[in-house]
Design a protein around this motif. Structure first.
Motif, PDB file in Angstrom:
ATOM      1  N   CYS A   1       0.851  -1.190   0.000  1.00 51.69           N
ATOM      2  CA  CYS A   1       0.000   0.000   0.000  1.00 51.69           C
ATOM      3  C   CYS A   1       0.887   1.240   0.000  1.00 51.69           C
ATOM      4  CB  CYS A   1      -0.881  -0.006   1.241  1.00 51.69           C
ATOM      5  SG  CYS A   1      -1.934   1.447   1.387  1.00 51.69           S
ATOM      6  N   LEU A   2       0.573   2.166  -0.878  1.00 51.50           N
ATOM      7  CA  LEU A   2       1.266   3.450  -0.946  1.00 51.50           C
ATOM      8  C   LEU A   2       0.346   4.504  -0.344  1.00 51.50           C
ATOM      9  CD1 LEU A   2       3.675   5.103  -1.953  1.00 51.50           C
ATOM     10  CD2 LEU A   2       2.546   5.251  -4.166  1.00 51.50           C
ATOM     11  N   LEU A   3       0.806   5.140   0.722  1.00 53.42           N
ATOM     12  CA  LEU A   3       0.006   6.124   1.434  1.00 53.42           C
ATOM     13  C   LEU A   3       0.622   7.510   1.266  1.00 53.42           C
ATOM     14  CD1 LEU A   3      -2.396   6.607   3.339  1.00 53.42           C
ATOM     15  CD2 LEU A   3      -0.851   6.143   5.250  1.00 53.42           C
TER      16      LEU A   3
ATOM     17  N   GLY B   1      -4.870  -6.421   5.243  1.00 54.08           N
ATOM     18  CA  GLY B   1      -4.413  -7.331   4.209  1.00 54.08           C
ATOM     19  C   GLY B   1      -3.155  -6.946   3.454  1.00 54.08           C
ATOM     20  N   PHE B   2      -2.628  -5.754   3.690  1.00 51.39           N
ATOM     21  CA  PHE B   2      -1.385  -5.383   3.001  1.00 51.39           C
ATOM     22  C   PHE B   2      -0.187  -5.883   3.806  1.00 51.39           C
ATOM     23  CE2 PHE B   2      -4.253  -2.208   1.164  1.00 51.39           C
ATOM     24  CZ  PHE B   2      -3.975  -2.393  -0.171  1.00 51.39           C
ATOM     25  N   LYS B   3       0.783  -6.418   3.115  1.00 50.98           N
ATOM     26  CA  LYS B   3       1.997  -6.886   3.774  1.00 50.98           C
ATOM     27  C   LYS B   3       2.937  -5.720   4.062  1.00 50.98           C
ATOM     28  CE  LYS B   3       5.540 -10.432   3.443  1.00 50.98           C
ATOM     29  NZ  LYS B   3       6.061 -11.563   2.690  1.00 50.98           N
ATOM     30  N   TYR B   4       2.948  -4.739   3.164  1.00 46.29           N
ATOM     31  CA  TYR B   4       3.855  -3.594   3.280  1.00 46.29           C
ATOM     32  C   TYR B   4       3.078  -2.286   3.120  1.00 46.29           C
ATOM     33  CZ  TYR B   4       7.100  -7.310   2.021  1.00 46.29           C
ATOM     34  OH  TYR B   4       7.785  -8.490   1.957  1.00 46.29           O
ATOM     35  N   VAL B   5       3.541  -1.263   3.834  1.00 45.52           N
ATOM     36  CA  VAL B   5       2.979   0.081   3.688  1.00 45.52           C
ATOM     37  C   VAL B   5       4.133   1.061   3.491  1.00 45.52           C
ATOM     38  CG1 VAL B   5       1.636   1.940   4.747  1.00 45.52           C
ATOM     39  CG2 VAL B   5       0.959  -0.453   5.113  1.00 45.52           C
ATOM     40  N   ILE B   6       4.017   1.855   2.430  1.00 50.13           N
ATOM     41  CA  ILE B   6       4.997   2.904   2.132  1.00 50.13           C
ATOM     42  C   ILE B   6       4.296   4.246   2.304  1.00 50.13           C
ATOM     43  CG2 ILE B   6       6.459   3.946   0.359  1.00 50.13           C
ATOM     44  CD1 ILE B   6       6.477   1.173  -1.036  1.00 50.13           C
ATOM     45  N   VAL B   7       4.874   5.122   3.100  1.00 48.89           N
ATOM     46  CA  VAL B   7       4.365   6.486   3.250  1.00 48.89           C
ATOM     47  C   VAL B   7       5.259   7.383   2.415  1.00 48.89           C
ATOM     48  CG1 VAL B   7       3.954   8.399   4.844  1.00 48.89           C
ATOM     49  CG2 VAL B   7       3.448   6.041   5.561  1.00 48.89           C
TER      50      VAL B   7
ATOM     51  N   GLU C   1       5.529   1.870  12.161  1.00 47.49           N
ATOM     52  CA  GLU C   1       4.560   0.945  11.569  1.00 47.49           C
ATOM     53  C   GLU C   1       4.638   0.917  10.045  1.00 47.49           C
ATOM     54  OE1 GLU C   1       2.642  -1.308  13.094  1.00 47.49           O
ATOM     55  OE2 GLU C   1       3.478  -0.668  15.016  1.00 47.49           O
ATOM     56  N   ALA C   2       5.233   1.932   9.459  1.00 48.76           N
ATOM     57  CA  ALA C   2       5.435   1.947   8.008  1.00 48.76           C
ATOM     58  C   ALA C   2       6.664   1.102   7.694  1.00 48.76           C
ATOM     59  CB  ALA C   2       5.639   3.371   7.510  1.00 48.76           C
TER      60      ALA C   2
ATOM     61  N   ILE D   1       1.636  -2.417  -6.322  1.00 45.05           N
ATOM     62  CA  ILE D   1       1.357  -1.387  -5.322  1.00 45.05           C
ATOM     63  C   ILE D   1      -0.031  -0.790  -5.546  1.00 45.05           C
ATOM     64  CG2 ILE D   1       2.039   0.934  -4.573  1.00 45.05           C
ATOM     65  CD1 ILE D   1       4.902   0.131  -4.889  1.00 45.05           C
ATOM     66  N   VAL D   2      -0.758  -0.582  -4.446  1.00 51.86           N
ATOM     67  CA  VAL D   2      -2.063   0.082  -4.494  1.00 51.86           C
ATOM     68  C   VAL D   2      -1.921   1.431  -3.794  1.00 51.86           C
ATOM     69  CG1 VAL D   2      -4.487  -0.005  -3.801  1.00 51.86           C
ATOM     70  CG2 VAL D   2      -3.294  -2.118  -4.391  1.00 51.86           C
ATOM     71  N   THR D   3      -2.244   2.503  -4.501  1.00 53.81           N
ATOM     72  CA  THR D   3      -2.190   3.844  -3.926  1.00 53.81           C
ATOM     73  C   THR D   3      -3.515   4.152  -3.244  1.00 53.81           C
ATOM     74  OG1 THR D   3      -0.668   4.552  -5.658  1.00 53.81           O
ATOM     75  CG2 THR D   3      -1.783   6.281  -4.403  1.00 53.81           C
ATOM     76  N   TYR D   4      -3.441   4.475  -1.980  1.00 58.68           N
ATOM     77  CA  TYR D   4      -4.620   4.819  -1.192  1.00 58.68           C
ATOM     78  C   TYR D   4      -4.843   6.332  -1.197  1.00 58.68           C
ATOM     79  CZ  TYR D   4      -6.661   0.661   0.785  1.00 58.68           C
ATOM     80  OH  TYR D   4      -7.396  -0.485   0.957  1.00 58.68           O
ATOM     81  N   PRO D   5      -5.995   6.790  -0.691  1.00 61.79           N
ATOM     82  CA  PRO D   5      -6.240   8.237  -0.618  1.00 61.79           C
ATOM     83  C   PRO D   5      -5.201   8.913   0.281  1.00 61.79           C
ATOM     84  CG  PRO D   5      -8.257   7.011  -0.177  1.00 61.79           C
ATOM     85  CD  PRO D   5      -7.144   6.017  -0.207  1.00 61.79           C
TER      86      PRO D   5
END
Length: 147
Positions: free
Chosen positions: A21-23, A87-93, A107-108, A59-63
């Protein structure tokens, strides 16, 4: 891939492949004029391209989280945790104008800050060579995160 492009039926099949997830985080204060806000959003959009384009399909870009408040880092941390629980394994801020570092968001899995990367140069005046170096560095960091 944008979150809005995924249907509930597609998510079941795509989730194993779209594990990241891309935040986006704009860090607006509310004190920006309309033209300054546009500039901030354009910088972030352009910076997101460094990840969205080469890693489309994984990668899924979130709002975006737009406004910065005193407790924002705690909220971003909690949001990263929730995204992983969802459900995301990874989060990128990713942020263009806020000089965030990884230690501020444990947490990121990865924090990418254009301000931190380009502290030697004005954000609006990055040379073509530096942009290519940034892109390579960012891609390398993402690959390392996935290992």
């Amino acid at each position: 891939m944008k979150f809005s492009e995924i249907t509930s039926e597609d998510w079941v099949d795509l989730q194993p492949y779209l594990d990241t997830c891309l935040l986006p985080y704009t860090a607006l204060t509310g004190q920006e004029s309309p033209y300054e806000t546009v500039s901030v959003l354009e910088r972030l959009r352009d910076f997101l391209d460094y990840v969205e384009i080469p890693f489309k399909g994984r990668i899924v870009t979130y709002p975006a989280v737009h406004y910065s408040q005193a407790s924002q880092l705690q909220q971003l941390n909690e949001l990263c945790s929730h995204l992983k629980a969802g459900g995301f394994k990874y989060v990128i801020v990713m942020t263009a104008d806020e000089a965030l570092v990884q230690a501020e968001l444990p947490e990121a899995d990865l924090v990418l800050s254009l301000s931190a990367l380009s502290s030697r140069k004005d954000k609006d005046e990055l040379s073509h060579v530096n942009v290519n170096e940034f892109k390579k560095d960012i891609q390398s960091q993402i690959y390392q995160m996935w290992i």
